[in-house]
Design an enzyme around this catalytic site. Sequence first.
Site, short mmCIF file in Angstrom:
data_model
loop_
_atom_site.label_atom_id
_atom_site.label_comp_id
_atom_site.label_asym_id
_atom_site.label_seq_id
_atom_site.Cartn_x
_atom_site.Cartn_y
_atom_site.Cartn_z
CG LEU A 125 -1.74 1.20 1.57
CD1 LEU A 125 -2.91 1.31 0.59
CD2 LEU A 125 -2.30 1.14 3.00
CD GLU A 363 -0.14 -3.95 10.06
OE1 GLU A 363 -1.33 -3.97 10.37
OE2 GLU A 363 0.47 -4.93 9.59
N1 CAA Z 1 -13.03 -0.38 7.05
C1 CAA Z 1 -13.71 -0.25 5.91
N2 CAA Z 1 -13.86 0.94 5.28
C2 CAA Z 1 -13.28 2.00 5.86
C3 CAA Z 1 -12.58 1.94 7.06
C4 CAA Z 1 -12.46 0.68 7.67
N3 CAA Z 1 -11.79 0.55 8.81
N4 CAA Z 1 -12.11 3.15 7.40
C5 CAA Z 1 -12.54 3.98 6.43
N5 CAA Z 1 -13.24 3.29 5.51
C6 CAA Z 1 -13.90 3.83 4.32
C7 CAA Z 1 -14.92 4.86 4.75
O1 CAA Z 1 -16.18 4.26 4.98
C8 CAA Z 1 -14.93 5.78 3.58
O2 CAA Z 1 -15.69 5.21 2.53
P1 CAA Z 1 -16.97 5.99 1.90
O3 CAA Z 1 -16.45 7.29 1.37
O4 CAA Z 1 -17.46 5.06 0.86
O5 CAA Z 1 -17.92 6.19 3.03
C9 CAA Z 1 -13.50 5.76 3.09
O6 CAA Z 1 -12.93 4.56 3.57
C10 CAA Z 1 -12.69 6.95 3.54
O7 CAA Z 1 -12.70 6.96 4.93
P2 CAA Z 1 -12.15 8.18 5.77
O8 CAA Z 1 -12.83 9.42 5.28
O9 CAA Z 1 -12.22 7.85 7.20
O10 CAA Z 1 -10.67 8.23 5.30
P3 CAA Z 1 -9.63 9.37 5.57
O11 CAA Z 1 -8.96 9.57 4.30
O12 CAA Z 1 -10.21 10.51 6.32
O13 CAA Z 1 -8.66 8.75 6.68
C11 CAA Z 1 -6.90 7.38 7.43
C12 CAA Z 1 -8.07 7.63 6.47
C13 CAA Z 1 -7.46 6.86 8.73
C14 CAA Z 1 -6.01 8.57 7.71
C15 CAA Z 1 -6.20 6.31 6.66
O14 CAA Z 1 -5.66 6.89 5.51
C16 CAA Z 1 -5.14 5.56 7.40
O15 CAA Z 1 -5.44 4.63 8.16
N6 CAA Z 1 -3.85 5.91 7.17
C17 CAA Z 1 -2.75 5.14 7.67
C18 CAA Z 1 -2.31 4.14 6.66
C19 CAA Z 1 -1.58 3.00 7.28
O16 CAA Z 1 -1.92 2.51 8.34
N7 CAA Z 1 -0.56 2.54 6.59
C20 CAA Z 1 0.15 1.41 7.05
C21 CAA Z 1 0.77 0.74 5.89
S1 CAA Z 1 0.61 -0.97 5.88
C22 CAA Z 1 1.85 -1.59 6.83
O17 CAA Z 1 2.49 -0.94 7.59
C23 CAA Z 1 1.91 -3.05 6.68
C24 CAA Z 1 3.19 -3.72 6.93
O18 CAA Z 1 3.79 -4.22 6.00
C25 CAA Z 1 3.64 -3.98 8.33
#
Ligand code: CAA
Length: 384
Positions: A125, A363
């Site tokens: 991602l 994450e």
């Molecule tokens: N489950 C399902 N759908 C979800 C959801 C969830 N938990 N959270 C949000 N959504 C959906 C929402 O319903 C919304 O959809 P609709 O428009 O259709 O209603 C859409 O997603 C957008 O949601 P938000 O408006 O809440 O999204 P945002 O852009 O405001 O915020 C964020 C999102 C929380 C900041 C998010 O971008 C985030 O979590 N960022 C961090 C990313 C991350 O954790 N990266 C880690 C990388 S992976 C990794 O580290 C793995 C590894 O290898 C160890």
Amino acid sequence: MLFKLTDEHLMIQNMVREFSRKVVAATAMDRDKSKEFPADNFKQMGELGLMGMMIPEEYGGEEADTISYVLALSEIAYSCASTSVVMSVQNSIVCESLNKFGSQAQKEEFLVPLASGEMIGAFALTEPEAGSDPVSQEATAVKDGDDFIINGTKRFITSGKHSKVVLVTAKTDETKGHKGISCFIVPKGTKGLVVGHMEDKMGLRASDTTDLIFENCRVPAANMLGNEGDGFKIAMSGLDSGRIGIASQSLGVATAAFDAAVKYAKKRKQFGSAISKHQAIRFQIADMAVQIEAAKQLVFSAAAMKDRGEVFTKEASMAKLFASEMVNTVTARAIQMHGGYGFTKDYDVERYYRDARVFTIYEGTSEIQRIVISNNILRDKRKP
Ligand code: CAA
């Protein structure tokens, strides 16, 4: 404790504890130095059913509940955090995403070998310029006949090198924000998918973290996971589960550091008695135990909500935030209690401290967890 573990939970915990402390622990310190990927651990973990624990049996999994998974992952993390992060990504973001969003054919082709531990998977991602804000990612997937052509660079991918299949997100429509992101299943060996730079990290050194470069990488449209535009939702829902995993990992490493500190405090003598007799040390031990127990309750609570089929986004973030911050405090205290010895590579606490540092970052950073928690409090809840 809030939850009464069943006999089955205790059986799984004991089985994994025995395996972890005998097999996984034996090479953890050496692997931290050599950076050797614990492939032999995963082979055995696959045989024990630990690589797709919550996946239905018909797709190669164990159909265990999330509480069992938390217990097992904590036990693996107790001995080797590098091994546990691969287990966490495999079980949650990879296997659960395939199980939730995959077609029957995709499950048969990819989920079965993943869940049974025959192969390792990765989730791609993050990008060089899109970490906390994955909607700003630049990778693209352009339709060409019955295929999609993927271009872009993914960064910090756990198991980027050793995985055999990658779930990758890319933009299929630049104009639609998060709804323009889709997810594709790309087997390694697909032309145009290249493993790039491998990070030289402070901790988790036996787990590989790499760039994945997609250069005109052609995949059949049938390899799209879910529908077009589902990629962000797939990532977010996978991360809900993944965050319970990182919180469990934090519990395991914190417990290992705590046990090491208690053992050392009972043995080490200063001022004529074991340092465990000194109130300064006793209070540290009490505080560490409280912190670990509090984290455990949050992790079990989020896991139980998931098992009941409730929305657990906020609770997973709470558990991840609290447990990952907690393990950084507990491992730092464990080093302090070891004095100068804790600063050397002769003692495991030095490794625990380095390994735990990334738990508040990957994450979703602690700051992102606070965004998720406050967003879920301040706006309407999603339905399960
Ligand atoms: N489950 C399902 N759908 C979800 C959801 C969830 N938990 N959270 C949000 N959504 C959906 C929402 O319903 C919304 O959809 P609709 O428009 O259709 O209603 C859409 O997603 C957008 O949601 P938000 O408006 O809440 O999204 P945002 O852009 O405001 O915020 C964020 C999102 C929380 C900041 C998010 O971008 C985030 O979590 N960022 C961090 C990313 C991350 O954790 N990266 C880690 C990388 S992976 C990794 O580290 C793995 C590894 O290898 C160890």
